[in-house]
Design a protein around this motif. Structure first.
Motif, PDB file in Angstrom:
ATOM      1  N   GLU A 111       2.126   1.642  -3.198  1.00  0.00           N
ATOM      2  CA  GLU A 111       1.198   2.323  -4.444  1.00  0.00           C
ATOM      3  C   GLU A 111       0.957   3.477  -4.448  1.00  0.00           C
ATOM      4  N   GLU A 112       1.156   4.424  -2.533  1.00  0.00           N
ATOM      5  CA  GLU A 112       0.656   5.699  -2.545  1.00  0.00           C
ATOM      6  C   GLU A 112       2.361   5.835  -3.408  1.00  0.00           C
TER       7      GLU A 112
ATOM      8  N   CYS B  73       2.605  14.248 -14.177  1.00  0.00           N
ATOM      9  CA  CYS B  73       1.518  14.753 -14.349  1.00  0.00           C
ATOM     10  C   CYS B  73       1.622  16.375 -14.472  1.00  0.00           C
TER      11      CYS B  73
ATOM     12  N   GLN C 191       0.820  -1.451  -0.002  1.00  0.00           N
ATOM     13  CA  GLN C 191      -0.213  -0.036   0.007  1.00  0.00           C
ATOM     14  C   GLN C 191       0.660   0.989  -0.272  1.00  0.00           C
TER      15      GLN C 191
ATOM     16  N   LEU D 169       4.304   5.419  -5.526  1.00  0.00           N
ATOM     17  CA  LEU D 169       4.079   5.379  -7.433  1.00  0.00           C
ATOM     18  C   LEU D 169       2.796   6.469  -7.620  1.00  0.00           C
ATOM     19  N   GLU D 170       1.957   6.785  -7.176  1.00  0.00           N
ATOM     20  CA  GLU D 170       0.926   7.396  -7.607  1.00  0.00           C
ATOM     21  C   GLU D 170       0.939   8.649  -7.156  1.00  0.00           C
ATOM     22  N   GLN D 171       1.688   9.191  -6.082  1.00  0.00           N
ATOM     23  CA  GLN D 171       2.291  10.439  -5.354  1.00  0.00           C
ATOM     24  C   GLN D 171       3.453  10.908  -6.826  1.00  0.00           C
ATOM     25  N   GLU D 172       4.146   9.893  -7.398  1.00  0.00           N
ATOM     26  CA  GLU D 172       5.424  10.070  -8.726  1.00  0.00           C
ATOM     27  C   GLU D 172       4.683  10.443  -9.620  1.00  0.00           C
ATOM     28  N   PHE D 173       3.572   9.684 -10.019  1.00  0.00           N
ATOM     29  CA  PHE D 173       2.707  10.254 -11.339  1.00  0.00           C
ATOM     30  C   PHE D 173       1.817  11.329 -12.074  1.00  0.00           C
ATOM     31  N   LEU D 174       1.655  11.624 -10.340  1.00  0.00           N
ATOM     32  CA  LEU D 174       1.743  13.215  -9.967  1.00  0.00           C
ATOM     33  C   LEU D 174       2.020  14.022 -10.354  1.00  0.00           C
TER      34      LEU D 174
END
Length: 125
Positions: free
Chosen positions: A51-52, A62, A48, A54-59
């Protein structure tokens, strides 16, 4: 200060108190491994958190792409104009407007009627 109060303050065996077992837990504890139960789901917790991250890096990527696209839309003379326009740009920056130095002279040479009615849009005279 010897007496029954001393025994209560020092924590020595008082009637009705539960003695800790040899493993450091009281005999009435339901699960002696309760302090270590968080390890049971350690892999799930790590997944978890990963995943958080990776999501933060993706945001963040972007958001940076959005800022880069916005920069492309802006007109920046130093970047967007050809190199020969630089001196012309400096000349334009050096131009100024006179601040009422010749206002009286301009008013004398003017061909405008100072007695004319004030212009109001939409009103016919």
């Amino acid at each position: 200060m010897n007496g029954p109060n001393v025994a209560k303050l020092t924590g020595s065996s008082a009637p009705g108190k539960e003695e800790p077992a040899a493993n450091g837990h009281g005999e009435g504890d339901a699960n002696p491994f309760a302090d270590y139960m968080w390890m049971e789901n350690e892999e799930e917790y790590n997944r978890q958190v990963e995943e958080e991250l990776l999501e933060q890096e993706f945001l963040e990527r972007c958001f940076q792409e959005m800022l880069d696209e916005e920069d492309q839309d802006w007109f920046i003379p130093s970047r967007d104009l050809p190199s020969g326009v630089g001196p012309l740009q400096q000349q334009l920056n050096g131009l100024t407007v006179n601040d009422n130095n010749n206002a009286d002279e301009i008013a004398r040479k003017s061909s405008l009627n100072p007695e004319a009615k004030e212009f109001v849009p939409g009103v016919k005279y």
